[in-house]
Design a protein around this motif. Structure first.
Motif, PDB file in Angstrom:
ATOM      1  N   THR A  64      64.364 -61.570   7.230  1.00 38.68           N
ATOM      2  CA  THR A  64      65.662 -61.529   6.558  1.00 38.68           C
ATOM      3  C   THR A  64      66.493 -62.756   6.914  1.00 38.68           C
ATOM      4  O   THR A  64      66.250 -63.427   7.913  1.00 38.68           O
ATOM      5  N   LEU A 130      70.280 -43.575   8.480  1.00 38.14           N
ATOM      6  CA  LEU A 130      71.385 -44.520   8.636  1.00 38.14           C
ATOM      7  C   LEU A 130      72.039 -44.355   9.994  1.00 38.14           C
ATOM      8  O   LEU A 130      72.348 -45.345  10.680  1.00 38.14           O
ATOM      9  N   PHE A 133      70.177 -45.988  12.953  1.00 40.66           N
ATOM     10  CA  PHE A 133      70.285 -47.448  13.042  1.00 40.66           C
ATOM     11  C   PHE A 133      71.671 -47.903  13.489  1.00 40.66           C
ATOM     12  O   PHE A 133      71.863 -49.079  13.805  1.00 40.66           O
ATOM     13  N   TYR A 138      69.849 -53.592  14.271  1.00 42.84           N
ATOM     14  CA  TYR A 138      69.156 -53.821  13.013  1.00 42.84           C
ATOM     15  C   TYR A 138      70.189 -54.201  11.952  1.00 42.84           C
ATOM     16  O   TYR A 138      71.397 -54.050  12.151  1.00 42.84           O
ATOM     17  N   THR A 139      69.705 -54.650  10.794  1.00 42.69           N
ATOM     18  CA  THR A 139      70.601 -55.148   9.750  1.00 42.69           C
ATOM     19  C   THR A 139      71.153 -54.059   8.834  1.00 42.69           C
ATOM     20  O   THR A 139      72.086 -54.312   8.069  1.00 42.69           O
ATOM     21  N   ASP A 140      70.605 -52.852   8.901  1.00 45.59           N
ATOM     22  CA  ASP A 140      70.851 -51.863   7.851  1.00 45.59           C
ATOM     23  C   ASP A 140      72.302 -51.396   7.751  1.00 45.59           C
ATOM     24  O   ASP A 140      72.821 -51.240   6.646  1.00 45.59           O
ATOM     25  N   SER A 143      74.481 -54.130   6.389  1.00 43.61           N
ATOM     26  CA  SER A 143      74.092 -54.334   5.003  1.00 43.61           C
ATOM     27  C   SER A 143      74.821 -53.339   4.112  1.00 43.61           C
ATOM     28  O   SER A 143      75.377 -53.698   3.064  1.00 43.61           O
ATOM     29  N   ARG A 173      70.603 -58.981   3.870  1.00 43.27           N
ATOM     30  CA  ARG A 173      69.264 -58.613   3.383  1.00 43.27           C
ATOM     31  C   ARG A 173      69.111 -59.166   1.974  1.00 43.27           C
ATOM     32  O   ARG A 173      69.943 -58.872   1.102  1.00 43.27           O
ATOM     33  N   ASN A 176      69.488 -57.200  -1.347  1.00 42.02           N
ATOM     34  CA  ASN A 176      70.818 -56.756  -1.792  1.00 42.02           C
ATOM     35  C   ASN A 176      71.293 -57.519  -3.023  1.00 42.02           C
ATOM     36  O   ASN A 176      72.304 -57.135  -3.627  1.00 42.02           O
ATOM     37  N   ARG A 398      64.309 -46.835   5.277  1.00 48.54           N
ATOM     38  CA  ARG A 398      65.460 -47.747   5.189  1.00 48.54           C
ATOM     39  C   ARG A 398      65.675 -48.253   3.765  1.00 48.54           C
ATOM     40  O   ARG A 398      66.797 -48.535   3.365  1.00 48.54           O
ATOM     41  N   TYR A 399      64.569 -48.379   3.001  1.00 50.51           N
ATOM     42  CA  TYR A 399      64.683 -48.878   1.634  1.00 50.51           C
ATOM     43  C   TYR A 399      65.427 -47.901   0.724  1.00 50.51           C
ATOM     44  O   TYR A 399      65.938 -48.296  -0.324  1.00 50.51           O
ATOM     45  N   LEU A 401      68.077 -46.021   1.673  1.00 48.60           N
ATOM     46  CA  LEU A 401      69.436 -45.742   2.139  1.00 48.60           C
ATOM     47  C   LEU A 401      70.499 -46.107   1.106  1.00 48.60           C
ATOM     48  O   LEU A 401      71.331 -45.268   0.737  1.00 48.60           O
TER      49      LEU A 401
END
Length: 455
Positions: A64, A130, A133, A138-140, A143, A173, A176, A398-399, A401
């Motif tokens: 990422t 969610l 994390f 992490y980036t989630d 994001s 990410r 997005n 995660r995809y 969310l």
């Protein structure tokens, strides 16, 4: 009125404080238990380097863009707080902010009492994948934050600011970019409505069956759009287009949407991802989905041929397009590893028997989303979810969310019972998740510290 506003503000503030304090307790225990969780070994090293303004460092295993590390640098760098604890804590702050953003968007989308929107907001914040994390680097979570900010400012008709947050979300990410496209599509559809549909009393849904009338209607819509659209609209549209142009330039120069290790994330067509997302939505939103069971049965009886055709089509998709990423088979630190091995891989018939559950979940998502034919949200959302999911070979919770959150925010007329059950089930799943994380240790030969199970 003033008293009501004050009380709702107090409820919101008190809820956020309780949420923060409970999260902080879990956060500290995770920190004491494990200093590095799975891919944090890559993120933390670069986060610490950026926090110290060492921008020339990078790890090729990171796929990422460096949005997370840049934000860490801006916030923690001046404070010289670059430890693992403070890097992780950025996501706690983002999570609390997300809670407020959930509330403001829920308030925008429905006329429910404040307490009900606060309750729904805390439920979304507690969405188990969610929420997990929130406690690691992490980036989630961030994001989600920038996507919510983009959506909120778009709803406030400030698309210039919204586009800035949209750009920031892409830096977090790359995928997005699809949500930037969704907001841009929504902007265009809203402008079409304002220019033609609202004024001319033309329906986007109920076209006449006569081709000539359809053509004339479309030409009228297009004509009114270009005649009546405002300069503010075009400037807002260009602000999103500029992000798309920048993204295309990046992809051309980089040779791929992925930075770093491109071999593990090659674009492909993986249609069953839509089924897995529907199952994800049905599982975490089960109290809401359960209210539609009898409606689905009536729908199936009325349109039996359509259901049978859909069932056959889905079975064919499952049979011919089920893809399995090597990571999913090898990495026993993720729940998807156990779900796949104990159900999908162990019982081949399971893949086909569960198709009816997919169809039910898709039915509910579509029914709830297309509330009163709100095409300005439902159409770009549906298109973007299809695009962003079917191009992923790897199955990761995660995809799902962002697609689920954007769906959940738009739900209307959710009952108090459903919200309460949703809260209790999210809390229960989180308790089980963290119990597993704290109590179950995995030994990997290439690590001198125990590995743990996560989403």
């Amino acid at each position: 009125m003033l008293r009501d506003v004050s009380m709702s503000t107090i409820y919101l503030l008190v809820t956020s404080i309780i949420y923060f304090l409970c999260t902080k307790i879990v956060f500290d225990n995770i920190f004491l238990t494990s200093k590095v969780v799975v891919d944090e070994e890559f993120h933390l090293a670069i986060g610490q380097a950026y926090c110290k303004y060492e921008y020339d460092k990078w790890d090729p295993k990171i796929t990422t863009l460096p949005g997370l590390y840049l934000l860490s640098s801006f916030i923690l760098g001046p404070l010289k707080k670059c430890s693992i604890y403070y890097l992780r804590s950025i996501n706690i702050g983002a999570s609390v902010l997300n809670f407020y953003l959930f509330y403001f968007l829920l308030k925008k989308y429905n006329n429910e009492p404040a307490w009900k929107n606060i309750f729904s907001a805390i439920n979304i914040a507690l969405l188990p994948p969610l929420y997990f994390f929130t406690h690691i680097y992490y980036t989630d979570v961030l994001s989600v934050t920038f996507i919510l900010l983009m959506l909120l400012f778009h709803e406030k008709k400030n698309n210039y600011v919204a586009s800035i947050f949209g750009f920031c979300s892409v830096i977090m990410r790359q995928t997005n970019i699809i949500w930037v496209i969704m907001i841009m599509g929504r902007l265009v559809l809203n402008e079409i409505y304002e220019c033609s549909i609202k004024n001319e009393n033309i329906s986007l849904i109920n076209f006449t069956k006569n081709f000539t009338s359809i053509k004339d209607t479309c030409m009228g819509i297009v004509g009114n759009f270009f005649k009546k659209s405002t300069l503010k609209f075009w400037l807002g549209l260009f602000s999103y287009i500029s992000i798309l142009i920048s993204f295309v330039v990046f992809v051309v120069l980089n040779g791929s949407i992925v930075v770093g290790d491109k071999s593990a994330h090659k674009a492909t067509i993986h249609a069953p991802q839509l089924f897995y997302f529907a199952l994800f939505s049905g599982f975490f939103g089960w109290p809401i989905f359960a209210t539609e069971i009898f409606n689905f049965i009536k729908f199936a009886q009325k349109y039996l041929s359509t259901i049978i055709t859909t069932l056959v089509l889905c079975v064919l998709i499952v049979h011919h397009n089920t893809l399995v990423h090597p990571y999913m088979l090898a990495d026993n630190r993720h729940y998807i590893f156990y779900i796949w091995h104990r159900f999908y891989a162990k019982y081949e018939s399971f893949r086909y028997l569960i198709v009816i559950v997919y169809i039910f979940a898709i039915y509910v998502v579509m029914k709830k989303l297309w509330y009163k034919n709100d095409v300005t949200y439902a159409f770009p959302y549906t298109f973007c979810v299809i695009v962003v999911l079917i191009m992923q070979k790897l199955i990761e919770f995660r995809y799902f969310l962002v697609p689920y959150i954007l769906f959940r925010l738009k739900l209307k007329n959710v009952t108090q019972e459903s919200i309460t059950l949703e809260f209790l089930s999210h809390v229960l799943v989180n308790i089980l998740t963290f119990y597993t994380f704290f109590s179950k240790e995995l030994t990997w030969s290439n690590y001198d510290y125990p590995q743990r199970i996560m989403w």
